[in-house]
Design a protein around this motif. Structure first.
Motif, PDB file in Angstrom:
ATOM      1  N   LEU A  12      -6.999 -13.464  -6.812  1.00 12.27           N
ATOM      2  CA  LEU A  12      -8.061 -14.433  -7.110  1.00 12.27           C
ATOM      3  C   LEU A  12      -7.513 -15.620  -7.875  1.00 12.27           C
ATOM      4  O   LEU A  12      -7.859 -16.765  -7.627  1.00 12.27           O
ATOM      5  N   PHE A  13      -6.616 -15.347  -8.816  1.00  9.24           N
ATOM      6  CA  PHE A  13      -6.023 -16.450  -9.595  1.00  9.24           C
ATOM      7  C   PHE A  13      -5.214 -17.378  -8.701  1.00  9.24           C
ATOM      8  O   PHE A  13      -5.317 -18.597  -8.795  1.00  9.24           O
ATOM      9  N   LEU A  14      -4.388 -16.804  -7.811  1.00  8.47           N
ATOM     10  CA  LEU A  14      -3.552 -17.635  -6.929  1.00  8.47           C
ATOM     11  C   LEU A  14      -4.401 -18.460  -5.979  1.00  8.47           C
ATOM     12  O   LEU A  14      -4.081 -19.617  -5.678  1.00  8.47           O
ATOM     13  N   SER A  15      -5.502 -17.877  -5.506  1.00 14.64           N
ATOM     14  CA  SER A  15      -6.378 -18.628  -4.603  1.00 14.64           C
ATOM     15  C   SER A  15      -6.966 -19.837  -5.305  1.00 14.64           C
ATOM     16  O   SER A  15      -7.010 -20.937  -4.758  1.00 14.64           O
ATOM     17  N   CYS A  16      -7.412 -19.635  -6.558  1.00 10.73           N
ATOM     18  CA  CYS A  16      -7.973 -20.758  -7.328  1.00 10.73           C
ATOM     19  C   CYS A  16      -6.917 -21.812  -7.583  1.00 10.73           C
ATOM     20  O   CYS A  16      -7.185 -23.014  -7.529  1.00 10.73           O
ATOM     21  N   ALA A  17      -5.662 -21.372  -7.850  1.00  9.51           N
ATOM     22  CA  ALA A  17      -4.585 -22.337  -8.112  1.00  9.51           C
ATOM     23  C   ALA A  17      -4.310 -23.183  -6.880  1.00  9.51           C
ATOM     24  O   ALA A  17      -4.106 -24.397  -6.965  1.00  9.51           O
ATOM     25  N   ALA A  18      -4.292 -22.539  -5.691  1.00  7.96           N
ATOM     26  CA  ALA A  18      -4.042 -23.300  -4.454  1.00  7.96           C
ATOM     27  C   ALA A  18      -5.145 -24.315  -4.211  1.00  7.96           C
ATOM     28  O   ALA A  18      -4.892 -25.466  -3.840  1.00  7.96           O
ATOM     29  N   PHE A  19      -6.374 -23.886  -4.439  1.00  7.15           N
ATOM     30  CA  PHE A  19      -7.506 -24.812  -4.278  1.00  7.15           C
ATOM     31  C   PHE A  19      -7.384 -25.999  -5.225  1.00  7.15           C
ATOM     32  O   PHE A  19      -7.649 -27.144  -4.866  1.00  7.15           O
ATOM     33  N   ALA A  20      -6.963 -25.707  -6.479  1.00  2.00           N
ATOM     34  CA  ALA A  20      -6.846 -26.777  -7.476  1.00  2.00           C
ATOM     35  C   ALA A  20      -5.812 -27.804  -7.059  1.00  2.00           C
ATOM     36  O   ALA A  20      -6.023 -29.009  -7.201  1.00  2.00           O
ATOM     37  N   GLN A  21      -4.668 -27.350  -6.524  1.00  2.00           N
ATOM     38  CA  GLN A  21      -3.626 -28.291  -6.110  1.00  2.00           C
ATOM     39  C   GLN A  21      -4.112 -29.228  -5.021  1.00  2.00           C
ATOM     40  O   GLN A  21      -3.834 -30.419  -5.019  1.00  2.00           O
ATOM     41  N   PRO A 196     -19.223 -21.257  -4.542  1.00  2.00           N
ATOM     42  CA  PRO A 196     -18.439 -22.195  -5.358  1.00  2.00           C
ATOM     43  C   PRO A 196     -17.278 -21.476  -6.036  1.00  2.00           C
ATOM     44  O   PRO A 196     -17.209 -20.241  -6.082  1.00  2.00           O
ATOM     45  N   GLU A 197     -16.381 -22.268  -6.589  1.00  2.00           N
ATOM     46  CA  GLU A 197     -15.222 -21.698  -7.287  1.00  2.00           C
ATOM     47  C   GLU A 197     -15.671 -20.813  -8.449  1.00  2.00           C
ATOM     48  O   GLU A 197     -15.059 -19.780  -8.732  1.00  2.00           O
ATOM     49  N   ALA A 198     -16.770 -21.192  -9.113  1.00  2.00           N
ATOM     50  CA  ALA A 198     -17.269 -20.414 -10.251  1.00  2.00           C
ATOM     51  C   ALA A 198     -17.631 -18.983  -9.843  1.00  2.00           C
ATOM     52  O   ALA A 198     -17.554 -18.056 -10.661  1.00  2.00           O
ATOM     53  N   TYR A 199     -18.030 -18.795  -8.583  1.00  2.00           N
ATOM     54  CA  TYR A 199     -18.388 -17.465  -8.087  1.00  2.00           C
ATOM     55  C   TYR A 199     -17.191 -16.517  -8.167  1.00  2.00           C
ATOM     56  O   TYR A 199     -17.306 -15.374  -8.619  1.00  2.00           O
ATOM     57  N   PHE A 200     -16.014 -16.983  -7.743  1.00  2.00           N
ATOM     58  CA  PHE A 200     -14.816 -16.144  -7.754  1.00  2.00           C
ATOM     59  C   PHE A 200     -14.347 -15.880  -9.184  1.00  2.00           C
ATOM     60  O   PHE A 200     -13.897 -14.785  -9.513  1.00  2.00           O
ATOM     61  N   ILE A 201     -14.484 -16.885 -10.050  1.00  2.00           N
ATOM     62  CA  ILE A 201     -14.128 -16.683 -11.461  1.00  2.00           C
ATOM     63  C   ILE A 201     -15.054 -15.643 -12.089  1.00  2.00           C
ATOM     64  O   ILE A 201     -14.619 -14.795 -12.877  1.00  2.00           O
ATOM     65  N   LEU A 202     -16.334 -15.694 -11.714  1.00  2.00           N
ATOM     66  CA  LEU A 202     -17.310 -14.743 -12.257  1.00  2.00           C
ATOM     67  C   LEU A 202     -16.991 -13.315 -11.814  1.00  2.00           C
ATOM     68  O   LEU A 202     -17.042 -12.374 -12.615  1.00  2.00           O
TER      69      LEU A 202
END
Length: 651
Positions: A12-21, A196-202
């Protein structure tokens, strides 16, 4: 089972990082075409992406946006940026600074009667109080936010407040209450098709809390839900990452054949869609599977991954690969290679730690600088507001206030000038101590050792003569360096003062050739003065004298024995161009570029004569002060010609 859960969290962390880039790339391209006001919001979005991992970058983009907002007198944007600066400092546990930023934002929004901004400020204060374990204050802050969101029917705001309350109770250690608020938010997200991205963080947070409770089964359910929903993403790198993570889960369960198949599929996809970082990660995973059964292939895969990581300039990935290499070498009892790999791993990790520390320090420094600047501005604004109220009282008070402002302005100018002078003095001090420590310490120490030997040992006359010759060289070099240091330090601290007058260049050059004739004779160097008799220039006598003396002295140092040095001058376009040509060691293209950009570094002459580079630095400054310029032509092994110009004297 818990190991598999941690791998899912990593995914989950890596997916969010790729999206952020990808988001950062889009935002940067958007900046090129936006207006000044639109750039403020874009800078703010970029800062939010960098906030967690790169605080120095996050603060930098906030500062860029703040400059624009101040230029446009956009108080609302200034308040939002201050809240973001507070959030960054909360994330990195700089609580005092965070509270100051948020309180300033709250002050701005209250003056603007901006309810939404006030609510955002209370949200951040709630998080800050929760982080500092002040639970009652945090609940009160979030309660104020909740009132506004309910009155305005802002469902997203309510979810944000629930999230804040969940974090507060999580900090307190009350897992059940934290889960209550997080699950309320999750219900709202589950009804949306696009998560949204917040869903995966939650989901990540809920999974962590169930792990803390010891309920790994429920934790895995929420984490798998995140992976299942992310499966619909069209981003190729996310799918490749998921293949790697699924392979890890099979590997942890002991199903190595299945794991190897997933890793190879990930490698194939990464090659197909040109994803080098994912290729490297897949190779590391494959090497881990093959480590015990086929160590040779395992090493080959790791070396391939290392080449990819090196080309990507990713030290963290390189460190991981070296650790894996060390494990394989140790298994094969090749302890020498294992030690080399471990040392490289430690070196890379140390450099990463230093880089992270530097980012934290840079972020704090930038935050403090901005906060201090805004505090001064805020004080001036309060003074101005008070002055406006007092304008109606009397003309005398107005004059007094104006006088005070003038004095304050003059005081600020004086402070800036003193700070500038102090900074310059510190730089001079640093250079002086550096030269003294490196260039004077050596000759002085060598001389002391020679004197000690001469005092305690018996030497022949020839040996004593050789020692005395060495002492003479060292003392001459030290004296020359001290003289240059004195002139350079005086110029830096007192400023370069020019007293221009008409000078006869020929006579000054002849005098300096005579002064340096002994140095030239020791190396059998012929120094010729071809400057025409009536070559007159307009400049400072001491400056011209210093320039000529140093250029001739340098030419003698870097000219071989039995060489020659020629000095000449030509008048053109209102200036006199002088040349000092030698038959010495010359300079390569890199040294010439270095001279044009800054100054030559410490170097040695043909007989070991040492130079500090300060002479050339001072020559440049003197020429600039006298409206002159300097350049050079050089060929390694054949010599160098220095050219410099002075304004010609008017006839």
């Amino acid at each position: 089972m818990p190991k598999a859960i941690y791998l899912l969290l990593l995914f989950l962390f890596l997916s969010c990082a790729a999206f952020a880039q990808q988001s950062i790339s889009v935002l940067h391209s958007r900046l090129r075409a936006e207006s000044e006001s639109a750039k403020i919001n874009t800078y703010l979005e970029i800062s939010k992406i960098y906030a967690a991992d790169q605080p120095d970058s996050a603060v930098h983009y906030c500062n860029q946006a703040m400059k624009l907002a101040e230029g446009l007198s956009d108080r609302n944007s200034q308040g939002l940026l201050l809240i973001e600066l507070g959030r960054i400092n909360i994330l990195h546990h700089h609580e005092e600074l965070a509270r100051r930023f948020i309180n300033e934002a709250l002050f701005i929004f209250r003056n603007l009667h901006q309810s939404e901004g006030i609510t955002l400020a209370y949200d951040q204060l709630g998080l800050l109080d929760g982080q500092q374990k002040n639970i009652s204050a945090a609940i009160e802050d979030f309660g104020r936010s909740m009132e506004f969101y309910r009155d305005s029917h802002d469902s997203l705001g309510i979810l944000e407040t629930y999230n804040g309350l969940g974090k507060v109770y999580e900090e307190k250690g009350d897992i059940e209450k934290a889960l209550t608020y997080y699950l309320r938010i999750l219900v709202q997200y589950e009804h949306r098709k696009l998560k949204p991205e917040a869903y995966f963080i939650l989901l990540d947070r809920i999974g962590h809390l169930y792990l803390k409770k010891g309920d790994s089964h429920t934790a895995l359910k929420y984490l798998e839900e995140g992976i299942r929903n992310s499966n619909t993403s069209s981003e190729r790198d996310t799918q490749i990452t998921m293949l790697n993570e699924e392979g890890k889960i099979y590997e942890q369960d002991g199903q190595k054949a299945h794991a190897l198949a997933y890793y190879k599929q990930a490698l194939s996809e990464a090659k197909k869609f040109n994803q080098p970082e994912e290729q490297a990660q897949a190779l590391i995973n494959i090497a881990g599977i093959l480590k015990k059964g086929n160590s040779t292939q395992s090493l080959n895969d790791l070396k391939r991954a290392l080449k990819i990581a090196d080309s990507l300039r990713q030290p963290r990935l390189e460190a991981t690969i070296y650790a894996a290499l060390a494990g394989v070498y140790q298994q094969e009892k090749d302890y020498k290679e294992a030690m080399v790999a471990l040392e490289e791993n430690h070196r890379l990790l140390d450099s990463l730690l230093n880089a992270d520390t530097t980012k934290e320090i840079a972020a704090i420094d930038s935050s403090y600088a901005l906060e201090s600047s805004r505090e001064k501005i805020g004080n001036l604004q309060q003074v101005t507001k008070k002055e406006k109220k007092e304008l109606d009282m009397s003309l005398a008070i107005l004059i007094a206030i104006l006088a005070l402002l003038v004095l304050a302005y003059l005081y600020l100018i004086k402070i800036r000038r003193l700070n500038k002078e102090l900074k310059a003095a510190n730089q001079v001090k640093d250079v002086l101590f550096s030269v003294i420590g490196h260039d004077l310490k050596g000759p002085a120490g060598s001389a002391a050792q020679l004197f000690a030997l001469m005092e305690t040992e018996e030497f022949t006359e020839a040996e004593l003569k050789s020692m005395i010759s060495d002492l003479r060289k060292q003392t001459e070099a030290s004296f020359e360096l001290l003289q240059t240091l004195f002139e350079w330090g005086s110029a830096q601290l007192q400023g370069i003062k020019v007293q221009p007058k008409t000078l006869n260049a020929k006579s000054i050059i002849s005098k300096n050739i005579h002064l340096l004739s002994r140095q030239a004779e020791m190396k059998n160097i012929i120094v010729s003065n071809h400057v025409p008799e009536r070559t007159e220039i307009m400049g400072d006598l001491n400056h011209f004298d210093f320039i000529i003396r140093n250029l001739i002295s340098n030419a003698i140092k870097f000219t071989y024995e039995t060489g020659r040095i020629d000095l000449d001058a030509q008048k053109a376009n209102g200036e006199v161009i002088f040349s000092v040509k030698d038959t010495g060691i010359g300079m390569g293209p890199d040294q010439q570029k270095l001279f044009l950009k800054s100054n030559l570094q410490v170097s040695y002459g043909t007989k070991g004569e040492k130079g500090s580079g300060l002479g050339l630095s001072l020559i440049k400054e003197f020429l600039e002060a006298n409206n002159g310029r300097i350049w050079l032509e050089s060929t390694p092994g054949k010599g160098t010609t220095f050219y410099f110009s002075f304004p010609a004297a008017k006839q």
